[in-house]
Write a protein that holds these residues in place. Sequence first.
Motif, PDB file in Angstrom:
ATOM      1  N   GLN A 165       0.846  -1.190   0.000  1.00 18.93           N
ATOM      2  CA  GLN A 165       0.000   0.000   0.000  1.00 18.93           C
ATOM      3  C   GLN A 165       0.888   1.250   0.000  1.00 18.93           C
ATOM      4  O   GLN A 165       1.819   1.375   0.794  1.00 18.93           O
ATOM      5  CB  GLN A 165      -0.918   0.008   1.233  1.00 18.93           C
ATOM      6  CG  GLN A 165      -1.770   1.250   1.360  1.00 18.93           C
ATOM      7  CD  GLN A 165      -2.795   1.374   0.247  1.00 18.93           C
ATOM      8  OE1 GLN A 165      -3.400   0.370  -0.163  1.00 18.93           O
ATOM      9  NE2 GLN A 165      -2.977   2.583  -0.250  1.00 18.93           N
ATOM     10  N   ALA A 166       0.607   2.190  -0.895  1.00 18.58           N
ATOM     11  CA  ALA A 166       1.391   3.430  -0.982  1.00 18.58           C
ATOM     12  C   ALA A 166       0.767   4.496  -0.082  1.00 18.58           C
ATOM     13  O   ALA A 166      -0.461   4.628  -0.016  1.00 18.58           O
ATOM     14  CB  ALA A 166       1.449   3.927  -2.413  1.00 18.58           C
ATOM     15  N   PHE A 167       1.624   5.244   0.626  1.00 19.44           N
ATOM     16  CA  PHE A 167       1.200   6.316   1.533  1.00 19.44           C
ATOM     17  C   PHE A 167       2.010   7.594   1.228  1.00 19.44           C
ATOM     18  O   PHE A 167       3.168   7.531   0.792  1.00 19.44           O
ATOM     19  CB  PHE A 167       1.430   5.932   2.992  1.00 19.44           C
ATOM     20  CG  PHE A 167       0.533   4.819   3.467  1.00 19.44           C
ATOM     21  CD1 PHE A 167      -0.687   5.105   4.072  1.00 19.44           C
ATOM     22  CD2 PHE A 167       0.915   3.488   3.318  1.00 19.44           C
ATOM     23  CE1 PHE A 167      -1.503   4.073   4.508  1.00 19.44           C
ATOM     24  CE2 PHE A 167       0.082   2.467   3.764  1.00 19.44           C
ATOM     25  CZ  PHE A 167      -1.132   2.755   4.352  1.00 19.44           C
ATOM     26  N   ASP A 168       1.339   8.739   1.455  1.00 21.30           N
ATOM     27  CA  ASP A 168       2.032  10.039   1.410  1.00 21.30           C
ATOM     28  C   ASP A 168       2.489  10.371   2.833  1.00 21.30           C
ATOM     29  O   ASP A 168       1.670  10.544   3.746  1.00 21.30           O
ATOM     30  CB  ASP A 168       1.108  11.146   0.889  1.00 21.30           C
ATOM     31  CG  ASP A 168       0.769  10.944  -0.581  1.00 21.30           C
ATOM     32  OD1 ASP A 168       1.619  10.384  -1.305  1.00 21.30           O
ATOM     33  OD2 ASP A 168      -0.324  11.367  -1.001  1.00 21.30           O
ATOM     34  N   LEU A 169       3.801  10.492   3.005  1.00 18.60           N
ATOM     35  CA  LEU A 169       4.391  10.752   4.327  1.00 18.60           C
ATOM     36  C   LEU A 169       4.650  12.258   4.456  1.00 18.60           C
ATOM     37  O   LEU A 169       5.281  12.873   3.595  1.00 18.60           O
ATOM     38  CB  LEU A 169       5.703   9.980   4.476  1.00 18.60           C
ATOM     39  CG  LEU A 169       6.518  10.265   5.751  1.00 18.60           C
ATOM     40  CD1 LEU A 169       5.736   9.815   6.996  1.00 18.60           C
ATOM     41  CD2 LEU A 169       7.866   9.558   5.682  1.00 18.60           C
ATOM     42  N   LEU A 170       4.179  12.851   5.556  1.00 19.27           N
ATOM     43  CA  LEU A 170       4.394  14.263   5.858  1.00 19.27           C
ATOM     44  C   LEU A 170       5.067  14.370   7.220  1.00 19.27           C
ATOM     45  O   LEU A 170       4.518  13.898   8.222  1.00 19.27           O
ATOM     46  CB  LEU A 170       3.076  15.038   5.852  1.00 19.27           C
ATOM     47  CG  LEU A 170       3.165  16.513   6.283  1.00 19.27           C
ATOM     48  CD1 LEU A 170       4.052  17.314   5.334  1.00 19.27           C
ATOM     49  CD2 LEU A 170       1.764  17.127   6.389  1.00 19.27           C
ATOM     50  N   ILE A 171       6.250  14.949   7.239  1.00 23.95           N
ATOM     51  CA  ILE A 171       6.980  15.192   8.481  1.00 23.95           C
ATOM     52  C   ILE A 171       7.176  16.696   8.609  1.00 23.95           C
ATOM     53  O   ILE A 171       7.716  17.345   7.710  1.00 23.95           O
ATOM     54  CB  ILE A 171       8.340  14.468   8.491  1.00 23.95           C
ATOM     55  CG1 ILE A 171       8.142  12.968   8.264  1.00 23.95           C
ATOM     56  CG2 ILE A 171       9.072  14.736   9.786  1.00 23.95           C
ATOM     57  CD1 ILE A 171       9.449  12.194   8.182  1.00 23.95           C
ATOM     58  N   GLN A 172       6.774  17.265   9.753  1.00 20.43           N
ATOM     59  CA  GLN A 172       6.883  18.694  10.003  1.00 20.43           C
ATOM     60  C   GLN A 172       7.608  18.946  11.318  1.00 20.43           C
ATOM     61  O   GLN A 172       7.456  18.177  12.274  1.00 20.43           O
ATOM     62  CB  GLN A 172       5.505  19.364  10.077  1.00 20.43           C
ATOM     63  CG  GLN A 172       4.752  19.414   8.743  1.00 20.43           C
ATOM     64  CD  GLN A 172       3.373  20.001   8.935  1.00 20.43           C
ATOM     65  OE1 GLN A 172       2.491  19.390   9.572  1.00 20.43           O
ATOM     66  NE2 GLN A 172       3.179  21.199   8.383  1.00 20.43           N
TER      67      GLN A 172
END
Length: 515
Positions: A165-172
């Motif tokens: 499964q592909a995911f969009d990773l957001l790190i802030q």
Amino acid sequence: MKTFRADPDTFGIRARLLTLLLPGILGLLILDSWNDYRALRTLVQDAYDQSMLESVNALRNSLALAQDGSFQLNAPSFMAPTAADASSPQHKHLYVGLTPHQTAGGSTAVQQTLLGEADLPAPPEPAAPAAAAGSASQVWYDSRYQGQPVRVVAIQSQVVDGRGQAFDLLIQAAESSGQRDMAQATSSEHALLRDARMVLVVVLLVWLGVNWSLRPLERLRKSVLQSKGQDLKPLDTIDVPHEVAPLVDAINQYVANYRDLLDQQSRFLADASHQLRTPLAIMLTQAGFALREKDPEQQRATLRAIVAQISRSRRLCEQLLSLAHASDHSPPVDAPELTDLNAVAKDVVLQYLTLAHEKDQDLGWIDARDGSPSCSELSTAPVVPVLARGPELHEALANLVHNAIVYTPSGGHITVMVSTRDGMALAEVRDDGPGIAKAQRAAVFERFHHTGSSPGKGTHGAGLGLAIARAYARRNGGDIALADADLAADTAGTALGTTGLRAILRLPLASGQQS
């Protein structure tokens, strides 16, 4: 005497130097301080940004797959937010979230939070998801969070879990800007204090340097003020800057010329007083004798002697005035004009004909045009043109002719002639008197110098005639020379002998004239 005073509104050298140097130095220091401020601001910003970026990269590297194929975050314990961190105004906020990757037309995805606050400000323009798994895009922006200004960095990438499964990773990572602003303000304050000290030191050095450079001029000023009027000594040039040395040399030259002028005036006054004292004493004695004399004939003889003495004293005064005028080195008011030397010489001969006849002397005239006096009357054009002042040339020639009449014996011959030779105009006065020895010819042009006695009358004149004549000649660009007469005969064939004197007035011919 006219006194020149410095205008108080005029800038002096010190004020001019400070006006030129200080604004430029201050401008350079301000520009340098501004550049330092910008460089320091960039340095502080980069330092804090690097710390935030390291936190984000550390979180990204902490993302791993669990045994069931899902994602788990093995974040270091020091990155977990605490209560103390939450209450701190410098708290660093972190967020790690996953969003299933949706294709076009898909349903809304549910975001999964792995760490931190999900309400951190989103990027103003979200970075486009990476094209392939493992790559990432990074964006920096400023925003506000919980009422405080924050600096935020966001990294977006695409990751795939163990089930494909592909995911969009957001790190802030968000950090309050208060700490970096405080660090920047402290550094700027230290820099401003350092620059202010530098400005004060530079201003002090410039002021001291200007004062030190002008100190020799101040010493010169005091030296001039302390010197007495009669003590005209050259200014001391020791320790004078080489830029000012030419000015001091010029002043010294002016002082030397002025001292020479004062010496000449003192000698002139002393000599004139001496020359006038003798005839005054003689006239006083004669007047006393006339008062005591009872015989009318003797009284008349004494009065005639007084009149003769007064006449000589009058001529002496006139000669003194002429010498003072001729020796004046100031620029003449009237400019030289085209003058006919031939006509001036003829006028002088006509003026002294009566005096020469009284002494039974033959005063002759030779015209410049082939010795024919009538030729000069055929044309009004100058015969021997020179650029000079006519009255001064007349006075110079009059003194030469008068000297010749005085020293030539009765029955002698005097000839005046004008000619041109080698671009020069010559006016010669020849006589068959006793002449002047060659060794004494240079001295006779000095004031009050007597060459000897006129025939049968003892010492005659004050010794000013030749001095006046040369002074007037030189004022008009010429000079006077003395030579032996060497004239065997005049134009009438009368023998003149080889004795006598020849006084020659030389002047440049006017331009364009041929000799």
